[in-house]
Motif scaffolding. Structure first.
Motif, PDB file in Angstrom:
ATOM      1  N   ILE A 187      25.935  13.943  64.221  1.00  0.00           N
ATOM      2  CA  ILE A 187      24.566  13.436  64.417  1.00  0.00           C
ATOM      3  C   ILE A 187      23.577  14.220  63.558  1.00  0.00           C
ATOM      4  N   PHE A 243      24.115  13.011  60.015  1.00  0.00           N
ATOM      5  CA  PHE A 243      23.753  11.602  59.838  1.00  0.00           C
ATOM      6  C   PHE A 243      22.242  11.430  59.878  1.00  0.00           C
ATOM      7  N   SER A 244      21.630  12.050  60.897  1.00  0.00           N
ATOM      8  CA  SER A 244      20.179  11.882  61.002  1.00  0.00           C
ATOM      9  C   SER A 244      19.454  12.699  59.932  1.00  0.00           C
ATOM     10  N   GLY A 301      20.222  12.891  56.910  1.00  0.00           N
ATOM     11  CA  GLY A 301      20.297  12.255  55.607  1.00  0.00           C
ATOM     12  C   GLY A 301      21.432  12.745  54.723  1.00  0.00           C
ATOM     13  N   TRP A 302      22.488  13.209  55.306  1.00  0.00           N
ATOM     14  CA  TRP A 302      23.677  13.602  54.539  1.00  0.00           C
ATOM     15  C   TRP A 302      24.202  12.377  53.812  1.00  0.00           C
ATOM     16  N   PRO A 303      24.592  12.524  52.543  1.00  0.00           N
ATOM     17  CA  PRO A 303      25.027  11.341  51.792  1.00  0.00           C
ATOM     18  C   PRO A 303      26.188  10.606  52.468  1.00  0.00           C
ATOM     19  N   LYS A 304      26.123   9.274  52.366  1.00  0.00           N
ATOM     20  CA  LYS A 304      27.111   8.439  53.057  1.00  0.00           C
ATOM     21  C   LYS A 304      28.527   8.695  52.572  1.00  0.00           C
ATOM     22  N   PHE A 352      30.421  11.244  54.491  1.00  0.00           N
ATOM     23  CA  PHE A 352      30.962  10.751  55.772  1.00  0.00           C
ATOM     24  C   PHE A 352      32.285  10.050  55.574  1.00  0.00           C
ATOM     25  N   MET A 362      10.559  13.519  59.732  1.00  0.00           N
ATOM     26  CA  MET A 362      11.941  13.093  59.919  1.00  0.00           C
ATOM     27  C   MET A 362      12.972  14.098  59.420  1.00  0.00           C
ATOM     28  N   PHE A 382      12.793  18.236  63.777  1.00  0.00           N
ATOM     29  CA  PHE A 382      13.167  16.887  64.213  1.00  0.00           C
ATOM     30  C   PHE A 382      14.677  16.753  64.366  1.00  0.00           C
ATOM     31  N   PHE A 442      16.197  15.840  67.899  1.00  0.00           N
ATOM     32  CA  PHE A 442      16.855  14.539  68.022  1.00  0.00           C
ATOM     33  C   PHE A 442      18.317  14.701  68.414  1.00  0.00           C
ATOM     34  N   ARG A 467      19.108   5.225  59.918  1.00  0.00           N
ATOM     35  CA  ARG A 467      20.131   6.094  60.478  1.00  0.00           C
ATOM     36  C   ARG A 467      19.825   6.433  61.939  1.00  0.00           C
ATOM     37  N   LEU A 468      18.577   6.785  62.165  1.00  0.00           N
ATOM     38  CA  LEU A 468      18.185   7.115  63.542  1.00  0.00           C
ATOM     39  C   LEU A 468      18.308   5.892  64.438  1.00  0.00           C
TER      40      LEU A 468
END
Lengths: 368, 581
Positions: free
Chosen positions: A174, A177-178, A180-183, A186, A299, A304, A308, B4-5
């Motif tokens: 999480i 992902f939240s 902004g780690w490059p897709k 993943f 964000m 955050f 989050f 994403r969120l």
């Protein structure tokens, strides 16, 4: 503006308090045994002690500014790592049901893996924010960020505590992902993690057995594992209105771990669908209220991401627990946050919500 | 919020939605099924025993009753040191320790095994001194059936077995009334089987069994059995039985059979002890059957009272066979044919009646069918189907051969003669009472007149009166039943000596005899009828109904007449009341 945030914080804290109050009731009710023993009282007293401790910790955590958390993150992480190593030593760790998960400090036992849930999130978030500009470089962006989980998760796994390891991995997921780690990372991580996970699964027959047990619950009820069977019987026999608080029969001896992992089943029996849905409702509102108080944060900021992730993880923990109790996923020892009888879990859940509040406030400070 | 969120939040929300659906499914759709499962594991139904009703005699004396006792069970699952516990328990209760140990080990996973049922107070006391842990044993209340008069009327009463089910006698015949209906209650238990609560609403109280009032008088029964025992002592027969009946009502005043068992100790009984000869023995009645044939012949006008028949000096050829008499009689009156028991005279009456009427008479007097006494084990006797009757039957039936009867059938048929031709069912049970005798304010037979049993007039009263007062009284005065004379009463009666069929040869045996004697008094208004049947007397020489059975029968008769206070109105026989038509 500030008033509104205070108001939303108030709602958030009230919702947590309601769950905690509910928890006290259920811990007391679920600790009743078929033949009166001194344990009935002990569980509630213990829960109260943890609760006081937890609320204090949460209050302190919420006062600590986010930059301090940012600075402390490596230290806290190192501390968790140390505890997790210590717990594996026979003299230090306490063995319960074949798993070495508890450190004994004073009269209270302490579960380092619970602490790692917070410290890992803090540390990974810090790394992610520090390396924000270099995320596309493989060494700084992918490998360095993944070193902390790579250290901690195997330690938890060999305790063994598969449930918590998965949970830690999810926390890291999480954060990334939240944050902004490059897709593509993943995708890469999935390619590595999924086969190794499957390999692990097949190397441990008892885990396969659990999955078989779960499938059996769906096909032939009589073949289901005892715990799951009792959990479903408890929920079902409550019906819509429940048999009444304190009047449940299942917790007296049939339902194992009635006041910890399966406390939700006791709610189902005693308060019925009304009670279980009320808890679902509280959790949904808690999540929404939590999201509202961190809405104004930037964000990609450390604040955050941490807030989050910790908020979501607490809610996911509740979802997972209910899913286990209702036989939707295989059983793994995850307590219901705030409802289950106290322990490290209660302390850490309160601490993480304290941190969430602290993060929300930090933004306020900066804005001023 | 970026996508994403939103993705994470939406996933969590989806999770909640799925779980919400799941909860609704479990707690509404599946609620009933799961609740049933819950009830099955939480509760169990325990039955509360009903107290079996008492059995009392006509005067309220207790013949069978039930007392509360404790039955001991163990919980093998909670026993740790099986060897120690089994030796302790076995020692206290006088059981075999090794057997008990094996039993506990075999049922190691169970929560309940009987150890010993219906403990005596002493045993309970000794057991409780062991001070075993309450978790490994328990008592359950059960009723112990007691027969305070021991062997008295044992065959009539029967007994209750260890599970409280009636076996034999009234206990079986009226099991439904005596047993009552057990109650039920629901207990709530935990997963270890410990009882933690009781559901008061679910309780169903037991309905106690009814009290049965028998027609017998235990004092008479006692004297009857005493006489029967002394007969057994004197003649050492295979078996013997007595029935005492009030012919006017069909009520059985006493009834006994030997050999006997003690219902308090059924384990000591031999197989032949269980048989109540009064209802289950089938024998050829012989001469005691003759009065019925004479009565029917008079009823059908085939002979007249004054008639004289030629008895052919002891030899009479009838179809393919020749009949014999003990003495060479010439001309005999009908009365004398019965008094002297002439077979040839009877055969001639049989020829007059023909097979058809002989068959009718047999059936009419109740032979070949159950009497309706309500006693289990009663048999029908043996009357061949009419199509099998032949020329032999014409000679044999009138002298009481070719037919098998039970003692109860025989005395019932004689009661019909004594009761002015009205055949009534023998009565053993006067009434059933709801309350236990202990709780009822008083005992009064009159308060509840039970409806009369089936009765049917079969012979003219006048003919019956003649048969009783003339030939059957003369049998005692100057015939084969002289030993049954009583000083204060005019007794009537009939002897019978029948040869048993040797099962090996299929022919009549000369040594195996059934001696019977039926007698009653007073002749002009019979109040008591006694039948004694002795099966195969072994000691002594002269085995006839008049020698073996008659003395016992007359002693019983005298006792009963004295006890019941029957006074004979001494009248000239000529002035005997003519029945009103």
């Amino acid at each position: 503006m500030g008033r509104k945030l205070e108001q939303e914080k108030g709602i958030f804290i009230s919702l947590v308090s309601m769950l905690l109050g509910f928890g006290c009731l259920m811990v007391y009710s679920a600790s009743i045994t078929s033949w009166p023993t001194e344990y009935e009282q002990i569980y509630l007293s213990r829960h109260m002690i943890y609760l006081c401790l937890g609320v204090t910790i949460a209050a302190v955590c919420s006062k600590v500014p986010s930059r301090i958390w940012f600075k402390l993150a490596p230290l806290l992480f190192a501390l968790s790592l140390l505890f997790l190593v210590l717990v594996l030593f026979p003299g230090m760790g306490r063995r319960v049901n074949g798993a070495q998960r508890w450190l004994r400090i004073g009269g209270l036992s302490f579960q380092p893996s619970e602490m790692a849930k917070i410290t890992l999130v803090l540390y990974v978030s810090r790394l992610l924010v520090l390396n924000r500009e270099r995320l596309n470089q493989f060494w700084h962006g992918a490998v360095r960020v993944l070193i902390p989980p790579a250290l901690i998760i195997p330690l938890v796994m060999i305790e063994p505590d598969l449930g918590t390891s998965l949970f830690l991995a999810m926390g890291v997921g999480i954060v990334l992902f939240s944050g902004g780690w490059p897709k593509r990372y993943f995708f890469l991580a999935g390619v590595v993690a999924i086969p190794s996970f499957l390999l692990l699964l097949f190397s441990r027959p008892y885990m396969l057995k659990r999955i078989h047990g779960l499938l059996a619950t769906w096909t032939d009820f009589n073949l289901a594992p005892y715990q799951i069977k009792q959990s479903m019987i408890s929920l079902g026999s409550g019906g819509i209105w429940g048999v009444g608080l304190g009047k449940g029969l299942q917790k007296l001896s049939f339902l194992p771990e009635a006041n910890t992992d399966f406390v939700f089943a006791v709610v189902g029996e005693e308060l019925g669908l009304v009670g279980t849905c009320a808890i679902l409702f509280l959790w949904c509102n808690l999540y929404v209220a939590g999201l509202k108080i961190i809405k104004k944060l930037e964000m990609n900021s450390f604040e955050f991401i941490v807030a989050f992730t910790l908020l979501s993880m607490t809610v996911i923990q509740a979802v997972t627990n209910v899913a286990v109790v209702t036989a939707m996923i295989p059983p793994k020892g995850i307590p219901h946050p705030f409802l289950s009888s106290g322990g490290t879990n209660l302390l850490m859940n309160l601490a993480s919500l304290g941190i969430v509040l602290s993060m929300a406030k930090s933004k306020q400070v900066e804005a001023l | 919020m970026n996508w994403r969120l939103k993705f994470i939040v939406m996933t969590i929300c989806c999770g909640w939605m799925i779980l919400f659906g799941r909860l609704v499914f479990l707690q509404t759709w599946q609620a009933n099924e799961l609740t049933q499962r819950a009830n099955r594991q939480h509760t169990f139904t325990q039955s509360i025993p009903a107290r079996p009703g008492d059995i009392i005699d006509r005067n309220g004396r207790l013949l069978a009753t039930s007392v509360k006792t404790q039955s001991l069970y163990l919980v093998p699952k909670h026993i740790k040191d099986v060897k120690k516990i089994s030796s302790q328990v076995a020692g206290a209760l006088n059981l075999n320790a090794i057997d008990l140990q094996k039993k506990i080990e075999k049922n190691g996973q169970k929560y309940f095994i009987w150890v010993k049922r219906r403990l005596s107070e002493q045993e309970t006391e000794v057991f409780q001194k062991l001070e075993l842990s309450r978790s490994i044993y328990g008592f359950q209340q059960e009723f112990l059936r007691c027969y305070p008069q021991e062997t008295l009327a044992a065959h009539l009463l029967g007994l209750r077995n260890i599970d409280g089910i009636g076996r034999g006698g009234i206990e079986q015949g009226f099991d439904h009334e005596i047993q009552g209906t057990p109650g039920e209650r629901t207990l709530i238990r935990d997963s270890r089987g410990r009882i933690i609560d009781m559901d008061d609403l679910s309780i169903r109280h037991p309905k106690n069994g009814k009290t049965i009032v028998l027609s017998i008088d235990s004092v008479l029964q006692f004297h009857t059995e005493k006489e029967l025992d002394s007969l057994m002592e004197t003649w050492k027969p295979k078996g013997a039985c007595v029935t005492v009946m009030d012919p006017s009502t069909g009520e059985i005043l006493a009834s006994a059979s030997r050999p006997v068992f003690n219902p308090n100790h059924p384990e000591k009984a031999m197989p032949e002890d269980w048989k109540n000869l009064n209802v289950s023995a089938v024998f050829e009645p012989g001469s005691t059957f003759k009065p019925f044939i004479v009565a029917w012949a008079l009823q059908k006008n085939r002979i007249a009272k004054e008639e004289i028949l030629n008895c052919e000096r002891g030899r009479y050829r009838m179809g393919p066979r020749t009949l014999h008499d003990h003495h060479r009689y010439g001309d005999l009156s009908i009365e004398d044919i019965l008094v002297k028991s002439s077979n040839i005279g009877m055969a001639k009456i049989g020829e007059r009646l023909t097979n058809k009427q002989l068959y009718r008479a047999t059936v009419l007097f109740g032979f070949g069918s159950k009497t309706g006494s309500g006693l289990p084990g009663e048999v029908r006797g043996l009357v061949q189907p009419f199509k099998k009757w032949n020329i032999y039957s014409t000679g044999s039936i009138p002298m009481g051969q070719e037919i098998g009867v039970t003692p109860l059938q025989l005395i019932s048929a004689h009661a019909a003669l004594a009761n002015r031709g009205i055949l009534s069912q023998p009565r053993l049970v006067l009434k059933t009472m709801n309350s236990s005798l202990v709780h009822s304010a008083g005992f009064n037979l009159q308060d509840e007149k039970e409806k009369r049993r089936t009765v049917s007039p079969i012979i003219d009263p006048e003919i019956c009166q003649w048969i009783i007062e003339k030939p059957m009284t003369e049998v005692i005065r100057r015939g084969t039943g002289k030993k049954a004379k009583l000083p204060d009463y005019t007794v009537f009666g009939k002897t019978g000596t029948a040869q048993k069929i040797n099962p090996e040869t299929g022919k009549y045996s000369h040594t195996k005899l059934v001696c019977s004697f039926v007698c009653g008094a007073p002749s002009n208004n019979p109040k008591v009828l006694v039948l004694v049947v002795v099966d195969e007397p072994t000691t002594g020489r002269s085995h006839y109904g008049g020698t073996v059975a008659a003395p016992t029968a007359s002693r019983i008769l005298e006792k009963v007449l004295n006890h019941t206070g029957v006074k004979e109105q001494k009248q000239d026989l000529k002035l005997a009341i003519k029945p009103v038509h």
